[in-house]
Motif scaffolding. Sequence first.
Motif, short mmCIF file in Angstrom:
data_model
loop_
_atom_site.label_atom_id
_atom_site.label_comp_id
_atom_site.label_asym_id
_atom_site.label_seq_id
_atom_site.Cartn_x
_atom_site.Cartn_y
_atom_site.Cartn_z
N GLN A 105 0.85 -1.18 0.00
CA GLN A 105 0.00 0.00 0.00
C GLN A 105 0.89 1.23 0.00
O GLN A 105 1.95 1.25 0.64
N VAL A 106 0.45 2.26 -0.71
CA VAL A 106 1.18 3.52 -0.77
C VAL A 106 0.32 4.59 -0.10
O VAL A 106 -0.80 4.85 -0.54
N LEU A 107 0.84 5.15 0.98
CA LEU A 107 0.15 6.21 1.71
C LEU A 107 0.94 7.50 1.56
O LEU A 107 2.17 7.47 1.47
N ASP A 108 0.22 8.64 1.55
CA ASP A 108 0.96 9.90 1.54
C ASP A 108 1.37 10.23 2.97
O ASP A 108 1.02 9.51 3.92
N THR A 109 2.10 11.30 3.14
CA THR A 109 2.63 11.65 4.46
C THR A 109 1.53 11.99 5.46
O THR A 109 1.76 11.96 6.67
N GLY A 110 0.32 12.26 4.98
CA GLY A 110 -0.82 12.52 5.85
C GLY A 110 -1.63 11.27 6.15
O GLY A 110 -2.64 11.32 6.85
N GLY A 111 -1.21 10.12 5.61
CA GLY A 111 -1.90 8.86 5.87
C GLY A 111 -2.99 8.51 4.87
O GLY A 111 -3.66 7.48 5.01
N GLU A 112 -3.18 9.33 3.84
CA GLU A 112 -4.20 9.06 2.83
C GLU A 112 -3.69 8.00 1.85
O GLU A 112 -2.55 8.06 1.38
N THR A 151 9.80 6.20 3.70
CA THR A 151 9.58 5.05 4.58
C THR A 151 9.05 3.86 3.80
O THR A 151 8.08 3.97 3.06
N VAL A 152 9.71 2.71 3.98
CA VAL A 152 9.23 1.44 3.46
C VAL A 152 9.12 0.49 4.64
O VAL A 152 10.10 0.27 5.36
N ASP A 153 7.92 -0.04 4.87
CA ASP A 153 7.69 -0.96 5.99
C ASP A 153 7.14 -2.26 5.42
O ASP A 153 5.93 -2.41 5.24
N LEU A 154 8.04 -3.20 5.12
CA LEU A 154 7.62 -4.45 4.51
C LEU A 154 6.72 -5.26 5.44
O LEU A 154 5.76 -5.88 4.99
N ALA A 156 4.60 -4.20 7.67
CA ALA A 156 3.26 -3.62 7.71
C ALA A 156 2.61 -3.60 6.32
O ALA A 156 1.43 -3.29 6.19
N GLY A 157 3.39 -3.91 5.29
CA GLY A 157 2.85 -3.94 3.93
C GLY A 157 2.55 -2.57 3.35
O GLY A 157 1.60 -2.42 2.57
N LYS A 158 3.36 -1.58 3.72
CA LYS A 158 3.08 -0.23 3.21
C LYS A 158 4.36 0.57 3.03
O LYS A 158 5.41 0.22 3.57
N LEU A 159 4.22 1.62 2.26
CA LEU A 159 5.28 2.61 2.16
C LEU A 159 4.65 3.99 2.21
O LEU A 159 3.48 4.17 1.86
#
Length: 168
Positions: A105-112, A151-154, A156-159
């Motif tokens: 999943q790709v989230l922006d810096t605001g969590g969207e 940030t890449v968090d494998l 948690a499945g997101k960046l």
Amino acid sequence: MSDEKICVGAIAGAYGVRGELRIKSFCATAEDIETYSPLTSEDGQRHFHLALVRPIKGGFVARIAEVSSKEEADALKGVQLFALRDQLPSLPDDEYYYTDLIGLQVLDTGGELLGSVKTVADHGAGDILEVQRPGTSETILLPFTRAVVPTVDLLAGKLIADPPEGAL
């Protein structure tokens, strides 16, 4: 031992008339493809004992023990070559195999939620993430740099991405 397979190259076709093949390596150090032999087809049904003969433009000339004619080599054109993940070297904390990024999943810096990583490409100037936007067929391209993807968090499945202005 993991049985997860990683695509490390592909057979580009025959080279000459004696069963040699043109091989395209996807490894960071192209010659390393030989060290992962035997390689398999995607379905794991075929095994290839690969020996590099010499470099050529865009890849290598190689021999596969099971191939002895141009016709046999031609029949393998387009076959992707896979190695077991356990055969590949461990990477430093800030490096990733493309396969690990696809689907995150790709989230922006605001969590969207911006979407999920569809593909990763390297066109020579650096890695590019193709991000599939949620609920549409639209994709966006993001440079895979520390500035854009801090940030890449494998696990948690997101960046987290900070897309450049105009990217969205």
